[in-house]
Design a protein around this motif. Structure first.
Motif, PDB file in Angstrom:
ATOM      1  N   THR A 211       0.592  -1.147  -0.073  1.00 44.81           N
ATOM      2  CA  THR A 211      -0.009  -0.180   0.297  1.00 44.81           C
ATOM      3  C   THR A 211       1.092   0.974   0.228  1.00 44.81           C
ATOM      4  OG1 THR A 211      -1.479   1.482   1.048  1.00 44.81           O
ATOM      5  CG2 THR A 211       0.079  -0.154   2.647  1.00 44.81           C
ATOM      6  N   ASP A 212       0.385   1.825  -0.317  1.00 47.89           N
ATOM      7  CA  ASP A 212       1.153   3.538  -0.402  1.00 47.89           C
ATOM      8  C   ASP A 212       2.835   3.533  -1.108  1.00 47.89           C
ATOM      9  OD1 ASP A 212      -1.555   5.569  -0.190  1.00 47.89           O
ATOM     10  OD2 ASP A 212      -1.125   4.484   1.113  1.00 47.89           O
ATOM     11  N   ASN A 213       2.631   3.192  -2.115  1.00 52.21           N
ATOM     12  CA  ASN A 213       4.213   2.937  -2.211  1.00 52.21           C
ATOM     13  C   ASN A 213       5.090   2.307  -1.505  1.00 52.21           C
ATOM     14  OD1 ASN A 213       3.470   4.843  -4.440  1.00 52.21           O
ATOM     15  ND2 ASN A 213       3.797   6.277  -3.250  1.00 52.21           N
ATOM     16  N   MET A 214       4.838   1.371  -1.242  1.00 56.02           N
ATOM     17  CA  MET A 214       5.676   0.344   0.022  1.00 56.02           C
ATOM     18  C   MET A 214       5.225  -1.187  -0.941  1.00 56.02           C
ATOM     19  SD  MET A 214       5.718   0.620   4.124  1.00 56.02           S
ATOM     20  CE  MET A 214       7.201  -0.920   4.824  1.00 56.02           C
ATOM     21  N   THR A 215       6.726  -1.788  -1.431  1.00 56.23           N
ATOM     22  CA  THR A 215       6.766  -2.650  -1.934  1.00 56.23           C
ATOM     23  C   THR A 215       6.078  -3.711  -0.629  1.00 56.23           C
ATOM     24  OG1 THR A 215       9.011  -4.106  -1.449  1.00 56.23           O
ATOM     25  CG2 THR A 215       7.950  -2.651  -3.173  1.00 56.23           C
ATOM     26  N   ILE A 216       5.613  -5.396  -0.422  1.00 55.79           N
ATOM     27  CA  ILE A 216       5.847  -6.760   0.482  1.00 55.79           C
ATOM     28  C   ILE A 216       6.721  -6.400   1.230  1.00 55.79           C
ATOM     29  CG2 ILE A 216       6.137  -8.652  -0.670  1.00 55.79           C
ATOM     30  CD1 ILE A 216       3.553  -9.429   0.157  1.00 55.79           C
ATOM     31  N   SER A 217       8.219  -6.324   0.142  1.00 53.40           N
ATOM     32  CA  SER A 217       8.947  -6.922   1.127  1.00 53.40           C
ATOM     33  C   SER A 217       9.489  -5.284   1.742  1.00 53.40           C
ATOM     34  CB  SER A 217      10.786  -7.224  -0.439  1.00 53.40           C
ATOM     35  OG  SER A 217      10.382  -5.505  -0.747  1.00 53.40           O
ATOM     36  N   GLY A 218       8.693  -4.392   1.295  1.00 54.52           N
ATOM     37  CA  GLY A 218       9.627  -3.459   2.663  1.00 54.52           C
ATOM     38  C   GLY A 218      10.119  -2.157   1.865  1.00 54.52           C
ATOM     39  N   GLU A 219      10.365  -2.569   0.968  1.00 57.22           N
ATOM     40  CA  GLU A 219      10.590  -1.222   0.315  1.00 57.22           C
ATOM     41  C   GLU A 219      10.094  -0.044  -0.262  1.00 57.22           C
ATOM     42  OE1 GLU A 219      14.691  -2.867  -2.681  1.00 57.22           O
ATOM     43  OE2 GLU A 219      12.781  -4.629  -2.369  1.00 57.22           O
ATOM     44  N   THR A 220      10.584   1.090  -0.072  1.00 55.69           N
ATOM     45  CA  THR A 220       9.664   2.232  -0.753  1.00 55.69           C
ATOM     46  C   THR A 220      10.483   2.309  -1.837  1.00 55.69           C
ATOM     47  OG1 THR A 220      10.281   2.939   1.507  1.00 55.69           O
ATOM     48  CG2 THR A 220       9.140   4.546  -0.655  1.00 55.69           C
ATOM     49  N   ILE A 221       9.048   2.732  -2.363  1.00 52.70           N
ATOM     50  CA  ILE A 221       8.937   2.337  -4.336  1.00 52.70           C
ATOM     51  C   ILE A 221       9.005   3.526  -4.965  1.00 52.70           C
ATOM     52  CG2 ILE A 221       8.589   0.185  -4.739  1.00 52.70           C
ATOM     53  CD1 ILE A 221       5.884   0.693  -5.323  1.00 52.70           C
ATOM     54  N   ASP A 222       8.955   4.744  -3.939  1.00 48.16           N
ATOM     55  CA  ASP A 222       8.525   5.937  -4.896  1.00 48.16           C
ATOM     56  C   ASP A 222       8.805   7.126  -4.025  1.00 48.16           C
ATOM     57  OD1 ASP A 222       7.338   7.898  -5.868  1.00 48.16           O
ATOM     58  OD2 ASP A 222       5.474   8.253  -6.060  1.00 48.16           O
ATOM     59  N   TYR A 223      10.081   7.596  -3.783  1.00 52.00           N
ATOM     60  CA  TYR A 223      10.648   8.929  -3.206  1.00 52.00           C
ATOM     61  C   TYR A 223       9.894   9.666  -3.533  1.00 52.00           C
ATOM     62  CZ  TYR A 223      13.406   5.644  -0.489  1.00 52.00           C
ATOM     63  OH  TYR A 223      13.547   4.789  -0.009  1.00 52.00           O
ATOM     64  N   GLY A 224       9.298   9.959  -4.542  1.00 52.20           N
ATOM     65  CA  GLY A 224       9.178  11.954  -4.876  1.00 52.20           C
ATOM     66  C   GLY A 224      10.235  12.439  -4.613  1.00 52.20           C
ATOM     67  N   PRO A 225       9.357  14.134  -4.539  1.00 50.48           N
ATOM     68  CA  PRO A 225      10.533  14.976  -4.271  1.00 50.48           C
ATOM     69  C   PRO A 225      10.337  15.174  -2.588  1.00 50.48           C
ATOM     70  CG  PRO A 225       7.731  15.776  -4.686  1.00 50.48           C
ATOM     71  CD  PRO A 225       8.229  14.147  -5.621  1.00 50.48           C
ATOM     72  N   CYS A 226       9.503  14.693  -2.309  1.00 51.22           N
ATOM     73  CA  CYS A 226      10.568  14.345  -0.729  1.00 51.22           C
ATOM     74  C   CYS A 226      11.768  13.853  -0.565  1.00 51.22           C
ATOM     75  CB  CYS A 226       9.844  13.211  -0.135  1.00 51.22           C
ATOM     76  SG  CYS A 226       8.284  14.204   0.618  1.00 51.22           S
ATOM     77  N   ALA A 227      12.424  12.768  -1.293  1.00 50.24           N
ATOM     78  CA  ALA A 227      13.628  12.873  -1.748  1.00 50.24           C
ATOM     79  C   ALA A 227      15.082  13.844  -1.884  1.00 50.24           C
ATOM     80  CB  ALA A 227      14.229  11.747  -2.128  1.00 50.24           C
ATOM     81  N   PHE A 228      14.555  14.798  -2.138  1.00 53.29           N
ATOM     82  CA  PHE A 228      14.909  15.574  -2.854  1.00 53.29           C
ATOM     83  C   PHE A 228      14.918  17.036  -2.292  1.00 53.29           C
ATOM     84  CE2 PHE A 228      14.830  13.265  -6.274  1.00 53.29           C
ATOM     85  CZ  PHE A 228      15.875  11.980  -5.849  1.00 53.29           C
ATOM     86  N   MET A 229      14.723  17.213  -0.311  1.00 55.74           N
ATOM     87  CA  MET A 229      14.383  18.344   0.081  1.00 55.74           C
ATOM     88  C   MET A 229      16.062  19.591  -0.221  1.00 55.74           C
ATOM     89  SD  MET A 229      11.925  17.769   3.013  1.00 55.74           S
ATOM     90  CE  MET A 229      13.247  16.366   4.136  1.00 55.74           C
ATOM     91  N   GLU A 230      15.210  20.598  -0.344  1.00 58.14           N
ATOM     92  CA  GLU A 230      16.609  21.642  -0.159  1.00 58.14           C
ATOM     93  C   GLU A 230      16.450  22.392   0.845  1.00 58.14           C
ATOM     94  OE1 GLU A 230      15.722  22.673  -4.631  1.00 58.14           O
ATOM     95  OE2 GLU A 230      17.230  21.694  -5.564  1.00 58.14           O
ATOM     96  N   ALA A 231      15.228  22.482   0.666  1.00 58.37           N
ATOM     97  CA  ALA A 231      15.263  23.725   2.016  1.00 58.37           C
ATOM     98  C   ALA A 231      14.869  21.728   3.413  1.00 58.37           C
ATOM     99  CB  ALA A 231      14.599  24.582   2.419  1.00 58.37           C
ATOM    100  N   PHE A 232      15.020  21.723   4.735  1.00 58.34           N
ATOM    101  CA  PHE A 232      15.437  20.686   5.428  1.00 58.34           C
ATOM    102  C   PHE A 232      13.915  21.188   5.651  1.00 58.34           C
ATOM    103  CE2 PHE A 232      15.216  18.169   8.985  1.00 58.34           C
ATOM    104  CZ  PHE A 232      15.057  16.494   7.982  1.00 58.34           C
ATOM    105  N   ASP A 233      12.823  20.291   6.485  1.00 53.64           N
ATOM    106  CA  ASP A 233      11.552  19.929   6.726  1.00 53.64           C
ATOM    107  C   ASP A 233      11.395  19.424   7.177  1.00 53.64           C
ATOM    108  OD1 ASP A 233       9.516  21.077   7.978  1.00 53.64           O
ATOM    109  OD2 ASP A 233       9.200  22.969   6.753  1.00 53.64           O
ATOM    110  N   PRO A 234      10.998  18.661   7.910  1.00 53.01           N
ATOM    111  CA  PRO A 234      10.327  17.566   8.234  1.00 53.01           C
ATOM    112  C   PRO A 234       8.419  16.805   8.318  1.00 53.01           C
ATOM    113  CG  PRO A 234      11.617  17.700  10.141  1.00 53.01           C
ATOM    114  CD  PRO A 234      11.918  18.990   9.531  1.00 53.01           C
ATOM    115  N   ALA A 235       7.953  18.498   7.908  1.00 51.16           N
ATOM    116  CA  ALA A 235       6.869  18.918   7.363  1.00 51.16           C
ATOM    117  C   ALA A 235       6.199  19.013   6.151  1.00 51.16           C
ATOM    118  CB  ALA A 235       6.225  19.748   8.714  1.00 51.16           C
ATOM    119  N   SER A 236       7.644  18.535   5.703  1.00 49.40           N
ATOM    120  CA  SER A 236       7.665  19.179   3.955  1.00 49.40           C
ATOM    121  C   SER A 236       6.254  18.034   3.050  1.00 49.40           C
ATOM    122  CB  SER A 236       8.404  18.640   3.477  1.00 49.40           C
ATOM    123  OG  SER A 236       9.855  19.808   3.372  1.00 49.40           O
TER     124      SER A 236
END
Length: 235
Positions: A1-26
């Motif tokens: 569900t929601d971009n996570m495989t049954i093996s536990g891997e994330t398959i779609d980080y999207g733009p969150c992976a590339f934050m240029e102004a770090f903010d956990p609430a992004s």
């Protein structure tokens, strides 16, 4: 569900992976109005995903439903410790901290750093690469990322006392990532029939840890004119 495989891997980080102004609430998705999938909530969403998987598997765990729920809950109760240990180890490697340093020390140092990056809204990828230079005694570049560098300087004293390995940091912290504004440029050009920007971007990010002349723009954050970045469900 929601971009996570049954093996536990994330398959779609999207733009969150590339934050240029770090903010956990992004939050980048235009439909996530409550911030359910904010960057800082990803670990909890991972646990929620696993709970849904456990629910689906209950009939295969035990014929007694109550016993199946108990076993599933016991398994899920290990998630938080496993996640925290993996996060701490990942940060230890990014910070070049020797493996023999106590995990509690690494965790405390990492947690304090995350707070500093959030307060300073620092470019996440660029920071860690510049931090490797600080391990070589050249702290100026990392220092300049903070409007008020004094808290960072105090943190850096604690970190440097552990003897961080700059070469190991360079091997794990990329110079180049597919930053959102560059990706959008490549997509626009490709749509117009010009694949050269895409080919150039692909060549750069295929060797993300090796700094090269002429590729400086791929290491820089987006210009202010790029504005807030939003995606839509399905991207």
């Amino acid at each position: 569900t929601d971009n996570m495989t049954i093996s536990g891997e994330t398959i779609d980080y999207g733009p969150c992976a590339f934050m240029e102004a770090f903010d956990p609430a992004s939050v980048y998705s235009s439909i996530d109005l409550q911030g359910r999938y904010a960057f800082g909530r990803q670990s909890r969403i991972g646990e929620w995903n696993l709970a849904r998987l456990a629910e689906a598997l209950l009939p295969t765990i035990d014929a007694d439903t109550d016993r199946a729920v108990e076993l599933a809950q016991n398994a899920l109760s290990r998630y938080a410790d496993a996640f925290n240990a993996a996060w701490s180890e990942g940060m230890r490697v990014k910070l070049g901290i020797p493996a023999d340093v106590d995990e509690a020390v690494t965790t405390a140092l990492s947690t304090d750093l995350v707070s500093l990056l959030e307060i300073g809204r620092v470019d996440y990828t660029g920071f860690f690469r510049r931090l490797a230079d600080a391990a070589r005694g050249e702290a100026g570049a990392a220092h300049e990322l903070f409007a008020d560098p004094e808290p960072f300087n105090l943190w850096a004293q604690r970190w440097l006392a552990l003897g961080p390995d700059a070469a190991a940091m360079d091997a794990r912290n990329p110079v180049y990532i597919p930053r959102n504004h560059v990706v959008e440029e490549a997509l626009d050009a490709a749509t117009a029939g010009d694949l050269e920007p895409f080919a150039r971007l692909l060549a750069v990010v295929r060797s993300p840890f090796v700094e090269r002349e002429g590729c400086e723009r791929f290491a820089r954050p987006a210009p202010d004119s790029f504005g807030p970045y939003r995606t839509f469900c399905g991207t």
